[in-house]
Enzyme design. Structure first.
Site, PDB file in Angstrom:
ATOM      1  N   ASP A 191      43.579 -44.305 106.083  1.00 58.95           N
ATOM      2  CA  ASP A 191      43.753 -42.940 105.593  1.00 58.95           C
ATOM      3  C   ASP A 191      42.962 -41.961 106.455  1.00 58.95           C
ATOM      4  O   ASP A 191      41.765 -42.143 106.692  1.00 58.95           O
ATOM      5  CB  ASP A 191      43.310 -42.843 104.132  1.00 58.95           C
ATOM      6  CG  ASP A 191      44.282 -43.532 103.186  1.00 58.95           C
ATOM      7  OD1 ASP A 191      45.478 -43.632 103.544  1.00 58.95           O
ATOM      8  OD2 ASP A 191      43.851 -43.974 102.106  1.00 58.95           O
ATOM      9  N   ARG A 202      45.955 -41.092  94.048  1.00 61.30           N
ATOM     10  CA  ARG A 202      44.842 -41.618  94.829  1.00 61.30           C
ATOM     11  C   ARG A 202      43.673 -40.648  94.864  1.00 61.30           C
ATOM     12  O   ARG A 202      43.837 -39.427  94.822  1.00 61.30           O
ATOM     13  CB  ARG A 202      45.267 -41.950  96.258  1.00 61.30           C
ATOM     14  CG  ARG A 202      45.425 -40.762  97.177  1.00 61.30           C
ATOM     15  CD  ARG A 202      45.632 -41.210  98.626  1.00 61.30           C
ATOM     16  NE  ARG A 202      45.811 -40.066  99.513  1.00 61.30           N
ATOM     17  CZ  ARG A 202      45.991 -40.165 100.820  1.00 61.30           C
ATOM     18  NH1 ARG A 202      46.035 -41.353 101.403  1.00 61.30           N
ATOM     19  NH2 ARG A 202      46.134 -39.080 101.558  1.00 61.30           N
TER      20      ARG A 202
END
Length: 323
Positions: free
Chosen positions: A130, A296
């Site tokens: 990420d 998330r």
């Protein structure tokens, strides 16, 4: 921590029980209600499991948005993204709902399928950590499933510490000395004629020179810090040399024995170390006509440091702690 054997329960702290899911990465954690008031011993046990197994899975959890953020705060400082889509909950700036991704292509004149094809046109391109183009990528991600298709939609993770350890000694020594440019939009295939997304990339460049091998700040492990989504070029190598080396290292990182695959269910939570893994989002749900709603929270990370002690160097559009 040492591995007591795949397929066996391990009690890390208190009531936290950990059952490895694959030989090198992934574990199921039981005996924990993530929506409850976690004591320090339980938090320590979960942290130890994440560091050891790189990604851990919790089933049947009942987290809402507030509980998700509260859980994340027990392990670090949640990232607050400056821009999110309409699917993300407005009252919880720490949470990004992955359905936002379905809107992105439309902003630039593409449907979602075309946008994905142009950005992830090979299997290796899809593997990523990420926000890896930042100088301080997130330390960890906590992803929970709200609604998932009855089949399909699995996520796969790879252990970059195991991948590094699995290289031959001469290749490890070679990689230890290298650095690579990580850049947003690497590999994007432009549309014919005017391309709004390409203009966006050029106007919002984000790039960092990271060590090709980073030293994990908590475990001291050496991490093969590569991915197919952000890595542009190995510094000091020619384009053909860089392309060949990166392909070899990515194939090493994503070898099946270094991976684990998760079948999601509503209430499943995955918690992974973003410093030591890359993951592959599913590409098999677009035709299913079933919603897949995931939420998330990412935890703020540090600036990677190489084997030689040198930290990552921001090139453009990124600074530590500034999102």
């Amino acid at each position: 921590m040492t591995d007591s054997g795949a397929g066996t329960d391990q009690e890390y702290e208190g009531k936290v029980e950990v059952r490895p899911a694959a030989g090198h990465i992934g574990a199921d954690v039981t005996g924990v209600d993530l929506a409850g008031d976690l004591d320090d011993a339980t938090v320590a046990g979960i942290r130890a499991a994440v560091l050891r197994w790189k990604v851990v899975f919790f089933r049947g959890q009942r987290l809402d948005h507030a509980g998700h953020v509260a859980l994340a705060r027990r392990f670090g400082e949640p990232v607050v993204l400056p821009r999110r889509g309409s699917a993300s909950p407005p009252d919880f700036p720490e949470i990004e709902t992955t359905a936002d991704r379905l809107e992105l292509g439309g902003r630039f004149g593409m449907d979602h399928d075309e946008w994905l094809r142009r950005r992830r046109h090979t299997v290796l391109r899809g593997w990523h950590c990420d926000h890896g183009a930042r100088v301080d990528p997130p330390a960890a991600t906590i992803l929970r499933a709200e609604t998932v298709p009855p089949y399909g939609g699995d996520t796969t993770w790879a252990n970059l510490a195991a991948a590094y350890a699995g290289l031959s000694a001469p290749v490890r020594e070679f990689a230890d000395r290298l650095r690579a440019e990580h850049r947003l939009g690497v590999g994007y295939q432009p549309r014919p004629g005017d391309d709004a997304y390409l203009r966006h990339l050029l106007d919002h460049q984000t790039a960092t020179e990271h060590p090709l091998v980073r030293v994990h700040p908590e475990t001291g492990e050496r991490i093969l810090f590569v991915n197919g989504y952000y890595v542009e070029q190995i510094t000091g190598l020619s384009r053909p040399e860089s392309r060949a080396v990166l392909e070899m290292l990515l194939e090493q990182a994503t070898r099946p024995e270094y991976t684990v695959r998760l079948r999601w269910e509503p209430g499943t939570v995955a918690f992974w170390d973003n410093r030591a893994t890359i993951h592959l989002a599913p590409g098999d749900t677009a035709h299913l006509d079933h919603p897949r709603i995931m939420h998330r929270v990412m935890l703020s990370g540090d600036v990677p440091v190489g084997v030689d002690g040198r930290p990552s160097r921001p090139l453009t559009g990124t600074a530590p702690g500034r999102w």
